[in-house]
Design an enzyme around this catalytic site. Structure first.
Site, PDB file in Angstrom:
ATOM      1  N   GLU A  26       0.909  -1.258   0.121  1.00 44.79           N
ATOM      2  CA  GLU A  26       0.037   0.040   0.012  1.00 44.79           C
ATOM      3  C   GLU A  26       0.854   1.253   0.121  1.00 44.79           C
ATOM      4  OE1 GLU A  26      -2.854   0.000   3.289  1.00 44.79           O
ATOM      5  OE2 GLU A  26      -3.708   2.111   2.558  1.00 44.79           O
ATOM      6  N   ASN A  71      -6.568   1.348   2.965  1.00 39.70           N
ATOM      7  CA  ASN A  71      -7.518   2.536   3.088  1.00 39.70           C
ATOM      8  C   ASN A  71      -7.173   3.661   2.140  1.00 39.70           C
ATOM      9  OD1 ASN A  71      -8.603   1.280   5.374  1.00 39.70           O
ATOM     10  ND2 ASN A  71      -7.224   2.238   6.796  1.00 39.70           N
ATOM     11  N   ASN A 171     -11.996  -0.971  -0.882  1.00 43.06           N
ATOM     12  CA  ASN A 171     -11.427  -1.461   0.154  1.00 43.06           C
ATOM     13  C   ASN A 171     -12.078  -1.340   1.558  1.00 43.06           C
ATOM     14  OD1 ASN A 171      -8.839  -2.573   1.625  1.00 43.06           O
ATOM     15  ND2 ASN A 171      -9.266  -0.561   2.680  1.00 43.06           N
ATOM     16  N   GLU A 172     -12.343  -2.396   2.270  1.00 45.93           N
ATOM     17  CA  GLU A 172     -12.903  -2.282   3.619  1.00 45.93           C
ATOM     18  C   GLU A 172     -14.171  -1.243   3.703  1.00 45.93           C
ATOM     19  OE1 GLU A 172      -9.983  -1.559   6.658  1.00 45.93           O
ATOM     20  OE2 GLU A 172      -9.237  -3.915   6.554  1.00 45.93           O
ATOM     21  N   TYR A 243      -6.638  -8.904  11.489  1.00 45.69           N
ATOM     22  CA  TYR A 243      -5.069  -8.946  12.064  1.00 45.69           C
ATOM     23  C   TYR A 243      -5.196  -9.288  13.533  1.00 45.69           C
ATOM     24  CZ  TYR A 243      -4.258  -5.680   8.308  1.00 45.69           C
ATOM     25  OH  TYR A 243      -4.007  -5.233   6.849  1.00 45.69           O
ATOM     26  N   GLU A 291      -6.080  -9.406   3.392  1.00 40.76           N
ATOM     27  CA  GLU A 291      -5.129  -8.738   4.314  1.00 40.76           C
ATOM     28  C   GLU A 291      -5.184  -9.517   5.734  1.00 40.76           C
ATOM     29  OE1 GLU A 291      -5.541  -4.347   5.410  1.00 40.76           O
ATOM     30  OE2 GLU A 291      -6.541  -3.808   3.277  1.00 40.76           O
ATOM     31  N   GLN A 351       1.521  -6.477   5.413  1.00 42.46           N
ATOM     32  CA  GLN A 351       1.961  -6.218   3.945  1.00 42.46           C
ATOM     33  C   GLN A 351       3.344  -6.921   3.738  1.00 42.46           C
ATOM     34  OE1 GLN A 351       1.245  -1.945   3.099  1.00 42.46           O
ATOM     35  NE2 GLN A 351      -0.924  -1.929   4.061  1.00 42.46           N
TER      36      GLN A 351
HETATM   37  O1  AHR Z   1      -2.994  -2.797   6.174  1.00 41.95           O
HETATM   38  C1  AHR Z   1      -3.122  -1.851   7.057  1.00 41.95           C
HETATM   39  C2  AHR Z   1      -4.540  -1.188   6.790  1.00 41.95           C
HETATM   40  O2  AHR Z   1      -5.473  -2.167   7.472  1.00 41.95           O
HETATM   41  C3  AHR Z   1      -5.301  -1.181   5.447  1.00 41.95           C
HETATM   42  O3  AHR Z   1      -4.941   0.113   4.762  1.00 41.95           O
HETATM   43  C4  AHR Z   1      -6.592  -1.214   5.908  1.00 41.95           C
HETATM   44  O4  AHR Z   1      -7.236  -1.840   4.452  1.00 41.95           O
HETATM   45  C5  AHR Z   1      -6.693  -2.047   6.880  1.00 41.95           C
HETATM   46  O5  AHR Z   1      -7.710  -1.421   7.906  1.00 41.95           O
END
Ligand code: AHR
Length: 502
Positions: A26, A71, A171-172, A243, A291, A351
């Site tokens: 990103e 994001n 995205n999201e 995450y 992700e 990432q």
């Molecule tokens: O990977 C970091 C961020 O985590 C990304 O920009 C977003 O898609 C997610 O919230």
């Protein structure tokens, strides 16, 4: 303690899609600038790409790399990143409160992908923009020539179309933090119309629509049901993100989070089946887990950087320094994807460089492998083929996340040529070894070819520029075949890869 496993040659889960080992870059922090791109670095090539980083990326053999966000993409104008560099505008990136120089854009990224032995998975902005920008972006990238957008690409120096087949529609979009956040209905409609327009250009595209940002979102899992209700026929995959953190420093709870990941995939699998039935469709939408990673080590540092409110260029954001404990978590996540490879067709570690990443760099200095690099490397290298359905029996524990969590987390892959079986195992037990006793069915004559282990006396041990090899795999295991059974001692809190010739 003992753990029993049965591996049977004919009991398969699915053919693993190689794209399970994909990645993500990103425009965020030092992922691009100071990560893959640093003109002036001693290893920079003629395009300013760091060759030391490229080498480490090539070693991961990552099939696809998602770009440019995250994001970031939800307020991104792709046109800012093309054309003569001196004329590209500097913009404010609203997602990460950073200045974006636009010195890297889609054309340079596609060039980098070729050099790094990966392929682009591009995201379109469905936050601040929509269908029109998306279709123009697609035409710019993929049309050979003779139209406004394709001729513009040619004028910019890229005569051949990029041929990008895999596209993320936003995205999201369920996240209130997202620029242009939408309700599930609004997003589902927009995704459907955008997909229709993009397929008007090329029917063979693979399109990924946004699922939930994580399974704690208030709208989960209604979000998936509503979005798919709107665009089931026009989408190919639904994206999920997750995450992992260990803020309480409780290893057993932390490692049990792979169970939550498993539930997340199973639940969305159910939603897919429900909408599929409702639509009387023959098609089964796949899951693109685009992700996933451990993310928490850098939270405090990021708060301080963002509190300065300075709009810096390529700041040190999300620079998690991973420890040995994270190896076990990442090993467990990859095992979950392998065991659920009938649903998860694509997965992208988030990432790839510097930003919550397996590869770290110093500006002007070295690049090195973080601890979590290794389980990803092994899974990508040996985790291609058919996922085997294992029967397991062993001790379990109760955690905040789930009860009956097995201490042994294991997956097995029969390679494409049918000649090797690889077992990936995590022993989650804090102080007891596990005697692994594996009955091999249909694999007469199997022999152990190699065993890689990751164990460390310090869960908090990390790799740094000064000590890049503090946490590395060794080959000191005791795996052997006895009476058609594979036996091995899995040390407490360890990650092990055992390869059998079959
Ligand atoms: O990977 C970091 C961020 O985590 C990304 O920009 C977003 O898609 C997610 O919230």
């Amino acid at each position: 303690m003992k753990a029993h496993v049965i591996v049977h040659r004919d009991f398969r889960i699915a053919d693993i899609d190689d794209r399970l080992y994909s990645s993500f870059l990103e425009h965020l922090g030092r992922a691009i600038y100071g990560g893959i791109y640093e003109p002036g670095h001693p290893t920079a090539d003629e395009n300013g790409f760091r060759k030391d980083v490229m080498e480490l990326v090539r070693e991961l053999n990552s099939p696809y790399c998602r770009y440019p966000g995250g994001n970031f993409v939800s307020a991104y104008n792709w046109e800012d990143g093309v054309g003569p560099r001196s004329e590209r505008p500097v913009r404010l990136d609203l997602a990460w409160r950073t200045r974006e120089s636009n010195q890297i854009g889609v054309n340079e990224f596609v060039d980098w992908c070729k050099k790094a032995n990966t392929k682009p998975m591009l995201a379109v902005n469905l936050g601040s923009r929509g269908l029109d920008a998306a279709r123009n972006f697609l035409e710019y990238c993929n049309h050979p020539g003779g139209t406004y957008w394709s001729d513009l690409r040619r004028k910019h120096g890229w005569a051949d179309p990029h041929g990008v087949k895999l596209w993320c529609l936003g995205n999201e979009m369920d996240g209130p933090w997202q620029v242009g956040h939408k309700s599930a209905y609004e997003y589902g409609r927009l995704a459907d119309e955008t997909a229709k327009a993009m397929r008007g250009f090329d029917k063979s595209l693979e399109l990924v629509v946004c699922g939930s940002s994580n399974s704690d979102m208030k709208t989960y899992p209604d979000w998936e049901a509503e979005v798919l209700d709107q665009c089931y026929d026009s989408a190919d995959h639904i994206s999920l993100h997750m995450y992992f953190a260990n803020r309480e420093k409780n290893t057993l709870n932390y490692l049990a989070k792979a169970e939550k990941l498993d539930r997340y995939i199973v639940t969305i699998g159910g939603v897919i089946d429900y909408i599929k039935a409702k639509k009387r469709s023959k098609k089964t939408i796949g899951i693109s887990f685009d992700e996933w990673n451990v993310w928490y080590h850098s939270n405090q540092q990021d708060k301080e950087i963002l509190a300065r409110d300075e709009w810096p260029d390529a700041p040190h954001l999300l620079e998690d320094v991973y420890n040995f404990e994270d190896v076990l978590q990442v090993g467990g996540i990859l095992n979950t994807f392998i065991r659920r490879s009938d649903r998860v067709r694509i997965a992208c570690i988030a990432q790839l460089v510097n930003v919550i990443a397996p590869i770290m760099t110093e500006d002007g200095g070295p690049a090195w492998r973080q601890t979590i690099y290794y389980p990803l490397y092994f899974a990508s290298k040996y985790g291609r083929g058919s996922a085997l359905r294992l029967v397991t029996d062993g001790p379990t524990y109760d955690s905040d996340e789930a009860d009956d969590v097995p201490y042994l987390d294991i997956s097995a892959v029969h390679d494409e040529l049918g000649k090797m079986v690889t077992l990936f195992a995590v022993n989650r037990h804090p102080d007891s070894s596990l005697d692994l006793d594996t009955r091999l069915e249909g694999f007469a004559g199997a022999r152990v070819v190699e065993q890689h282990d990751m164990v460390h006396s310090d869960l908090r041990a990390v790799n740094t520029a000064a000590q890049p090899n503090a946490v590395v795999p060794t080959m000191t295991g005791d795996a052997k075949i006895e009476d058609g059974r594979l036996r091995a001692t899995l040390k407490p809190l360890s990650y092990t890869v055992i390869r059998l010739a079959v």
